[in-house]
Design a protein around this motif. Structure first.
Motif, mmCIF file in Angstrom:
data_model
loop_
_atom_site.group_PDB
_atom_site.id
_atom_site.type_symbol
_atom_site.label_atom_id
_atom_site.label_comp_id
_atom_site.label_asym_id
_atom_site.label_seq_id
_atom_site.Cartn_x
_atom_site.Cartn_y
_atom_site.Cartn_z
ATOM 1 N N ALA A 109 2.616 -1.717 0.827
ATOM 2 C CA ALA A 109 3.540 -2.852 0.879
ATOM 3 C C ALA A 109 4.079 -3.073 2.289
ATOM 4 C CB ALA A 109 4.695 -2.622 -0.104
ATOM 5 N N PRO B 203 9.371 -2.792 -0.511
ATOM 6 C CA PRO B 203 8.939 -2.132 -1.747
ATOM 7 C C PRO B 203 9.767 -2.526 -2.952
ATOM 8 C CG PRO B 203 8.908 -0.578 0.073
ATOM 9 C CD PRO B 203 9.559 -1.822 0.596
ATOM 10 N N LEU C 110 8.422 -5.450 -5.105
ATOM 11 C CA LEU C 110 7.114 -5.393 -5.755
ATOM 12 C C LEU C 110 7.197 -5.687 -7.250
ATOM 13 C CD1 LEU C 110 5.427 -2.311 -4.036
ATOM 14 C CD2 LEU C 110 4.964 -4.731 -3.660
ATOM 15 N N LEU D 17 -0.829 -9.426 -5.427
ATOM 16 C CA LEU D 17 -0.969 -8.271 -4.545
ATOM 17 C C LEU D 17 -2.439 -7.878 -4.389
ATOM 18 C CD1 LEU D 17 2.011 -6.133 -5.913
ATOM 19 C CD2 LEU D 17 1.995 -7.684 -3.948
ATOM 20 N N ARG E 135 3.255 -1.161 -9.012
ATOM 21 C CA ARG E 135 2.893 0.042 -8.253
ATOM 22 C C ARG E 135 2.192 1.061 -9.140
ATOM 23 N NH1 ARG E 135 8.695 1.272 -5.924
ATOM 24 N NH2 ARG E 135 9.207 0.334 -7.930
#
Length: 740
Positions: free
Chosen positions: A647, A654, A657, A665, A734
């Motif tokens: 990121a 972060p 996200l 992404l 993530r």
């Protein structure tokens, strides 16, 4: 029905069983194998010539194709493997093949997964490094013909791998390039006339047809036979071999007397002992035949003859030598493949012709205008009829378009003429032997010293002596000397029925001829079984070739479509160039892995990973009518593994996200990989990306988008939604990746 390719001798999977379940093409190395495959129900044949990698037989691709297409018992399409490049591919299809097979030529493409040491060895090939061992042709892993390493199934055409890589870059582009060459040949109507009466090379040499009767030791030494060839408009040659100066002078004077003002030539050996060659050349300069062919010669030898007004042709057995000779000023050549009779080179016709044509074209690309018109080429090896000559014409068409003058040189084909016996060039037994021949044999006295002849009792004697010498541990040079001594006089016995005893020549009867003689002949001996005449032979390879070519061009044009054979003009460059690619798929995190998944046929469908969702919540083997909650009868799918995402590298906090769709992404990461594939790595020199774009495709929907839909619609059903429920609809990218 799926397509299956299998070798003719594969006992592990009987052909009769395979053809019931698959469309089967059978790799064959002989007519016997082809007939057996046809009888078992094969749908097509792949003719693997002796220059191909892996299991091979005696015949070259050029000769084997001719044999299979001429066999009325084989009503099957034939593809060709071995010695195939763009020019020979066109020749095969014009000759009647259904298509061609590429293997060694693709070894250096990016799709190939060969080890780097193997790729390096193949990348250095020139085509002469392969060896034959127990019916297998291959390349030693260490690259040395005399090495003892692993034998890789690479053919004489392995040298093309580097050419294909540099020219086309990918396998798909190479396939398109080969097809384009075939279509261009199908549109070249003029190529059919390259060997017709009055063709450019014929005019340049002052003969009616661009055909030469090649010099054959102990055969092309009779003036009457040379005159018969010249009478029908071709260019005859007298072979001097190792004749003394006086013998040479006598043969040349007799030829000059009988031929008069008609063009003719003489064949000399550039590697003959100096005193022999000097005496022969003195006789040549005295009698002055208009044309000279030098086997094993050098440009300096040709220049000396041309300075005295003679036309000198050089035998050139390799592309490396051709490049040297062209730079040295030589312009007249003979390209003779290993199918020929007598002393042979290492490359078959297809492998040699493809290499020489490429070398010529590269030279002409850099040469001054008009240079091509100075180049004259005789193609030789396996040529004898309308089909074979038409194939040569198709292959040489691009050279002729540039101005190169083209002809054919034949030797063995003349052994089938009635005039060869009538004028005493050969004895009747010699002609009967070539008419009955089904195979030829190779006699190797030393590496690089190989002679092709018919398989008669003398061949067995030769091999027996060689085995005895090898078993006794005799030095290599002594082996060569003893075997060469054994060969002395054998051709005279076969062709003339004479044996030298002291200073006298003694007649040998036919049983003695057959037992002791060496009958030099090329591979076309297995293709012909009837006598012909000089005029009939010439008609076949000139007018007949033009007729055959025209018929095939008409058939190909109809098969490919009315526009396929018309060369399209080169389009203007587009404003868009695709310079890099990337992908992220189930089981394939990048482009290379995806290609391996495809090639390996790997199944990337798995059960739902536990971290994605609880399959038991939604899955039921069967969903009953009215059942709620369990909505899926499958717990399988294609799922992308977690993708590492930097990121900070993209300037994304972060903490943000969780609110960004994973598809976005992944789009960033896929774009970065595509740019890297194009050579724009991080840290590379600055590049102006103002006109750079990335086009990508993605499966619709993702975990986050689905969660947002649920979050937006729940209030309509439940009213105020608890905060804990809302947060559960948001999943962090993530730790998760969207399904494909």
């Amino acid at each position: 029905m799926s397509l299956l390719v299998m070798p003719a001798n594969d006992a592990g999977w009987p052909l009769r069983e395979a053809v019931r379940r698959h469309r089967v093409l059978v790799e064959v190395t002989s007519r016997a194998e082809a007939r057996a495959a046809a009888e078992a129900g094969a749908h097509g044949l792949i003719a693997r010539g002796c220059e191909a990698g892996g299991r091979v037989g005696e015949l070259s691709s050029f000769v084997l194709l001719q044999q299979l297409l001429a066999d009325e018992a084989l009503a099957l399409p034939v593809w060709v493997a071995g010695g195939i490049g763009p020019r020979t591919a066109a020749a095969c299809v014009v000759g009647g093949a259904a298509g061609v097979v590429l293997d060694s030529q693709l070894a250096l493409m990016p799709e190939s997964d060969l080890p780097e040491d193997v790729r390096a060895v193949i990348g250095r090939m020139d085509g002469s490094e392969t060896v034959l061992s127990d019916g297998m042709r291959g390349l030693r892993r260490d690259g040395r013909p005399d090495g003892a390493g692993e034998l890789l199934p690479v053919g004489q055409d392995g040298w093309m791998a580097a050419v294909f890589r540099d020219r086309w870059r990918t396998t798909a582009a190479a396939v398109r390039g080969i097809r384009a060459a075939i279509e261009a040949a199908a549109g070249d109507d003029a190529a059919g006339g390259l060997l017709a009466p009055g063709a450019p090379l014929a005019q340049a040499l002052g003969v009616r047809i661009p055909v030469a009767q090649g010099p054959m030791t102990r055969v092309s030494d009779v003036a009457g036979f040379a005159a018969a060839v010249a009478d029908d408009g071709a260019l005859p040659f007298i072979a001097l071999a190792l004749a003394t100066g006086e013998q040479s002078r006598r043969m040349l004077r007799e030829a000059a007397q009988q031929l008069g003002r008609r063009p003719w030539g003489v064949g000399v050996l550039g590697f003959a002992p100096e005193e022999v060659r000097a005496a022969q050349l003195a006789a040549v300069m005295e009698v002055r035949p208009p044309v000279v062919i030098i086997a094993g010669g050098r440009p300096a030898q040709a220049k000396a003859l041309e300075a005295d007004g003679l036309n000198a042709f050089l035998h050139v057995p390799s592309p490396g030598l051709l490049r040297q000779f062209l730079r040295a000023g030589a312009r007249r050549f003979v390209f003779e493949g290993a199918e020929c009779g007598g002393h042979i080179g290492p490359r078959t016709s297809f492998a040699l012709w493809e290499a020489q044509a490429l070398a010529l074209e590269e030279f002409l690309d850099q040469a001054p205008p008009g240079t091509a018109a100075q180049v004259q080429v005789f193609f030789a090896g396996g040529i004898h009829d309308a089909r074979s000559a038409a194939m040569v014409a198709a292959m040489a068409g691009p050279l002729a378009q540039r101005g190169v003058q083209v002809g054919v040189l034949m030797g063995t084909a003349y052994l089938f003429t009635s005039e060869a016996v009538e004028y005493g060039a050969i004895q009747p037994l010699f002609q009967r032997e070539v008419l009955d021949a089904t195979v030829t044999a190779l006699l190797e006295t030393a590496p690089g010293h190989v002679t092709r002849c018919l398989h008669t009792p003398y061949v067995d004697d030769f091999h027996r002596m060689r085995q005895e010498l090898d078993a006794a541990g005799v030095d290599t040079r002594q082996v060569w000397e003893q075997l060469e001594t054994l060969n002395v006089g054998r051709l005279r016995i076969a062709s003339k029925g004479l044996r030298r005893e002291g200073d006298a020549l003694i007649a040998v009867d036919e049983p003695g001829q057959r037992a002791e003689g060496m009958f030099m002949a090329g591979q076309i001996a297995v293709l012909r079984d009837a006598q012909t005449t000089v005029a009939g032979l010439h008609e076949d390879v000139t007018v007949g070739a033009r007729r055959f070519h025209a018929g095939r061009i008409a058939a190909l044009t109809a098969a490919l479509g009315p526009d396929a054979a018309v060369a399209e003009p080169t389009p203007e460059p587009l404003d868009i160039a695709i310079v890099g690619m990337s992908c992220i798929f189930p089981g394939s995190p990048d482009l290379a892995a995806f290609w391996q998944t495809i090639l390996g046929g790997r199944d990337a469908v798995t059960e739902v990973p536990a971290e994605r969702w609880d399959a038991d919540t939604y899955y039921a083997p069967e969903v009953e009518p009215g059942q709620t909650g369990r909505i899926s009868v499958s717990k399988w799918g294609g799922f992308i593994a977690p993708v590492p995402f930097d990121a900070i590298g993209y300037g994304i906090p972060p903490a943000a996200l969780a609110s960004i769709d994973p598809a976005q992404l992944l789009a960033l990461e896929a774009s970065r990989q595509a740019l890297a594939d194009a050579g724009y790595h991080h840290g590379s020199p600055a590049v102006d990306h103002s006109r750079t774009g990335v086009v990508f495709g993605a499966e619709a929907g993702s975990d986050l988008s689905n969660g947002k839909v649920v979050r937006a619609t729940l209030p309509a059903y439940l009213g105020e939604v608890p905060a804990s429920w809302q947060s559960s609809c948001r999943r962090s990218p993530r730790t998760r990746s969207p399904a494909s």
